[in-house]
Design a protein around this motif. Structure first.
Motif, PDB file in Angstrom:
ATOM      1  N   GLN A 119      32.385  33.340 -34.488  1.00  0.00           N
ATOM      2  CA  GLN A 119      32.026  32.987 -33.117  1.00  0.00           C
ATOM      3  C   GLN A 119      33.128  32.184 -32.424  1.00  0.00           C
ATOM      4  O   GLN A 119      32.994  31.817 -31.269  1.00  0.00           O
ATOM      5  N   GLY A 120      34.212  31.907 -33.118  1.00  0.00           N
ATOM      6  CA  GLY A 120      35.292  31.109 -32.560  1.00  0.00           C
ATOM      7  C   GLY A 120      36.372  31.973 -31.948  1.00  0.00           C
ATOM      8  O   GLY A 120      36.324  33.200 -31.950  1.00  0.00           O
ATOM      9  N   SER A 121      37.369  31.294 -31.370  1.00  0.00           N
ATOM     10  CA  SER A 121      38.494  32.001 -30.750  1.00  0.00           C
ATOM     11  C   SER A 121      39.769  31.195 -30.955  1.00  0.00           C
ATOM     12  O   SER A 121      39.732  30.012 -31.305  1.00  0.00           O
ATOM     13  N   ILE A 122      40.881  31.854 -30.710  1.00  0.00           N
ATOM     14  CA  ILE A 122      42.179  31.185 -30.821  1.00  0.00           C
ATOM     15  C   ILE A 122      42.302  30.114 -29.736  1.00  0.00           C
ATOM     16  O   ILE A 122      42.806  29.011 -29.989  1.00  0.00           O
ATOM     17  N   LEU A 123      41.827  30.420 -28.532  1.00  0.00           N
ATOM     18  CA  LEU A 123      41.871  29.431 -27.449  1.00  0.00           C
ATOM     19  C   LEU A 123      41.042  28.197 -27.810  1.00  0.00           C
ATOM     20  O   LEU A 123      41.456  27.056 -27.572  1.00  0.00           O
TER      21      LEU A 123
END
Length: 94
Positions: A24-28
Motif C-alpha cells: 500500500q506504500g509508494s516511493i513518494l
C-alpha cells in the motif's frame, strides 16, 4: 551526540524502506517519510546541540582578533595610552 543521530537516521531509513516495499506504500511516501521523520528532525537536533560549540568557537575567534589588534597596536595591556618603548630614534645631524 552523533550516536543518537545515527540511530535515529537508521530507524527513519528503515521506516522509509518499509513504506517503499509495502503493497500500500509508494516511493513518494518513502521519500516524504525519510525527509520528515529523518532528515528534518536530525538536522534540527544537531543544530541545537552544536550551539555551545559554535559559541565557544566564536568567542575564541574574537579573543584571537583582540590579541592580534593588541599586538598590532603595540599595546601590551590593551589600553589607549602611548607605549613607553616607542621612543623616536636619535640620529646625528647631517
Amino acid at each position: 551526540m552523533y550516536l543518537i543521530a545515527i540511530a535515529w537516521g537508521y530507524v527513519a531509513l528503515m521506516m522509509a524502506l518499509a513504506e517503499a516495499t509495502s503493497s500500500q506504500g509508494s516511493i513518494l511516501g518513502a521519500i516524504v517519510t525519510l525527509l520528515l521523520y529523518g532528515v528534518l528532525p536530525i538536522s534540527i537536533v544537531l543544530y541545537l546541540l552544536g550551539t555551545p560549540h559554535r559559541k565557544k568557537a566564536r568567542r575564541r575567534q574574537e579573543q584571537l582578533e583582540r590579541e592580534a589588534a593588541t599586538a598590532e597596536s603595540g599595546q601590551a595591556d590593551g589600553r589607549d595610552h602611548a607605549p613607553a618603548d616607542m621612543l623616536a630614534p636619535v640620529r646625528k645631524e647631517p
